[in-house]
Design an enzyme around this catalytic site. Structure first.
Site, short mmCIF file in Angstrom:
data_model
loop_
_atom_site.label_atom_id
_atom_site.label_comp_id
_atom_site.label_asym_id
_atom_site.label_seq_id
_atom_site.Cartn_x
_atom_site.Cartn_y
_atom_site.Cartn_z
N TRP A 33 -10.95 3.72 0.69
CA TRP A 33 -10.39 2.68 -0.16
C TRP A 33 -11.29 1.45 -0.25
O TRP A 33 -11.15 0.63 -1.17
CB TRP A 33 -9.01 2.26 0.35
N ASP A 91 -5.30 11.10 -2.82
CA ASP A 91 -4.76 11.95 -1.75
C ASP A 91 -4.39 13.36 -2.20
O ASP A 91 -3.71 13.54 -3.20
CB ASP A 91 -3.50 11.32 -1.18
N GLN A 95 -3.02 13.38 -5.94
CA GLN A 95 -2.82 12.17 -6.71
C GLN A 95 -3.86 12.10 -7.83
O GLN A 95 -5.06 12.25 -7.58
CB GLN A 95 -2.94 10.95 -5.80
N GLU A 101 0.05 5.87 6.79
CA GLU A 101 0.28 6.66 5.59
C GLU A 101 0.11 8.15 5.89
O GLU A 101 -0.41 8.54 6.93
CB GLU A 101 -0.72 6.26 4.50
#
Length: 507
Positions: free
Chosen positions: A326, A74, A90, A247
């Site tokens: 993901w 992210d 990240q 999120e």
């Protein structure tokens, strides 16, 4: 911002690649995620200088930012200061898989060319450094100095996701952690990704926090960025998608509308990861969404997730997303780096069918690396990235095919009567065998345009295709892994016109 519970359910949910929702019979939370080894506890390193690279490895993007090596996910901490765009993200300083979550850092003066900087924040006694945001404290509300860069992030450790603060007084080169961390305590692992902004009407900082598997957004307020009080909770039912993690929120005012971005996983617009949005109003305490059927999708492809906007940009709203999913993020065939970011996009709000519609277009700064427009024939004189613009009539169906000398092809169908577009990622596209969920037979999206024609802007890089309507009313982002860049074009069906321009590599 991710822990083990953030990945559950990917393999089982995605076994049927074309499905549009999530089965209520699947227990996402109990499924194993092979990307994470919970027994591996390594201390991250903080290099003084990032590793260099030729940036010419197979599949390495040529107009999208990637670090020289290692895993990224992210974007976070996006902030603009004194002519510099700061992109934190990240990052795993130790390897090309998820772990050791830290804040990587890159800077740009034009939103196009990026320079990798030293790692900004690494794990401490409170845990990994998950996603968050940065703001510029112009009025010194926190007491660290006027124009200090303040980072709010999630500390993730020991089954807790708590919110912490660090600050920089040298323009983001070095950060000091606040001695009173965490600034928001929490005993659960479902509260993360703080996105903070100054709300002038209520004279306070406002923080949006995602509730993960508990679904919803918590809003907090603060006068000094250190002491926070709970304002309200936002949650709405999502049609046909009860089991979604929430999120990476981003709450912003665009014109006279407020827009809330929320990334969800699994269960995006097709399957896997995706970013939805809500329109409504915010009064300094509560965000109230317009009454309409949700979810609404910001991007209809498989590979635009966790996107948030830069702060300190005035009325301009520039977003960037993680260009991955993901479902297969740990398997994409990229080495020594893994994952890239989308092209930066400008968000606006228009109206379509009597309702607000969030649009996204690639930022105008892309012109800095663009050559002259050329008429597009069957062959395109390209070796790296390029922008293709195709206009087709909507009086009948059309097919746009991008291909290369190896016979690999990426097919886009424009369905005129339905006013929809569909892209196809399958064995014909290029390499897909690294993960069984990567092949998606059909990805569909509404065009949301009026008139008798539609113009599509298509940005092609070594391992991605980003598709937009010219007005930004539809976006579709997909990874692809062809043996060479698509350099051939055919358009069949309705009347059409096409042109392209080369985009110079940014490295």
């Amino acid at each position: 911002m991710k822990r083990k519970n953030m990945f559950h359910g990917m393999v089982a949910v995605l076994a049927t690649a074309a499905m549009i929702g999530c089965s209520n019979d699947i227990d996402f939370k109990q499924q194993y995620n092979p990307l994470i080894d919970d027994n591996k506890k390594e201390e991250p390193v903080n290099p003084d200088e990032p590793t260099t690279s030729g940036y010419d490895e197979q599949y390495r993007p040529q107009i999208h930012y990637t670090p020289a090596k290692n895993w990224v996910n992210d974007p976070n901490g996006l902030v603009y200061l004194d002519g510099t765009w700061h992109l934190f993200y990240q990052y795993n300083p130790q390897g090309n898989v998820w772990g050791n979550m830290s804040w990587g850092h890159a800077t740009s003066t034009d939103l196009v060319h990026w320079k990798e900087q030293a790692v900004a924040l690494t794990r401490d006694a409170l845990g990994d450094i998950f996603s968050g945001s940065c703001v510029i404290d112009k009025d010194n509300t926190a007491g660290f100095g006027a124009n200090a860069m303040i980072a709010l992030y999630t500390s993730a450790g020991d089954g807790k996701q708590q919110q912490s603060l660090a600050y920089s007084t040298d323009g983001g080169k070095n950060f000091e952690r606040f001695g009173g961390n965490p600034v928001i305590k929490n005993d659960d692992d479902n509260l993360r990704d703080p996105k903070v902004f100054w709300h002038a009407e209520s004279q306070q900082w406002v923080m949006a926090l995602a509730k993960g598997w508990k679904r919803g957004i918590e809003l907090y307020g603060s006068k000094d960025l250190k002491s926070w009080n709970h304002l309200s909770t936002f949650v709405v039912p999502l049609t046909g998608r009860p089991e979604l993690q929430w999120e990476c929120p981003d709450l912003m005012q665009i014109g006279d509308k407020w827009v809330l971005l929320v990334s969800v996983n699994p269960g995006g617009p097709i399957t896997g990861s995706g970013t939805m949005y809500f329109t409504g109003q915010f009064d300094g305490k509560e965000f109230k969404a317009d009454e309409r059927e949700y979810p609404l999708w910001l991007d209809y492809g498989m590979d635009n997730y966790a996107g948030v906007t830069w702060s300190n940009t005035g009325d301009r709203h520039v977003m960037i997303g993680w260009m991955n999913n993901w479902s297969y993020s740990g398997d994409v065939p990229c080495s020594p780096w893994r994952s890239a970011f989308t092209l930066p996009r400008e968000l606006k709000v228009t109206e379509y069918g009597g309702k607000p519609l969030v649009t996204s277009t690639v930022v105008k700064e892309i012109d800095a690396i663009a050559g002259q427009w050329q008429d597009a024939g069957a062959s395109l004189d390209v070796k790296d990235a390029y922008q293709l613009q195709v206009t087709v009539g909507l009086d009948q169906n059309s097919t746009i095919t991008l291909s290369n000398d190896k016979g690999e092809q990426y097919v886009i169908d424009v369905r005129g009567s339905e006013r929809t577009v569909a892209a196809h990622r399958n064995a014909a596209t290029g390499t897909i065998g690294f993960n069984g969920t990567f092949s998606i037979p059909s990805m569909q999206a509404p065009l949301c345009v009026t008139g008798n024609t539609v113009t599509l802007d298509i940005y092609v890089d070594w391992s991605s295709v980003e598709l937009f309507t010219k007005e930004g009313t539809m976006a579709m982002t997909n990874l692809v892994f062809p043996g060479s860049i698509y350099n051939k074009l055919t358009v069949s069906g309705a009347g059409s016109a096409a042109k392209y321009r080369v985009l110079n590599r940014i490295w």
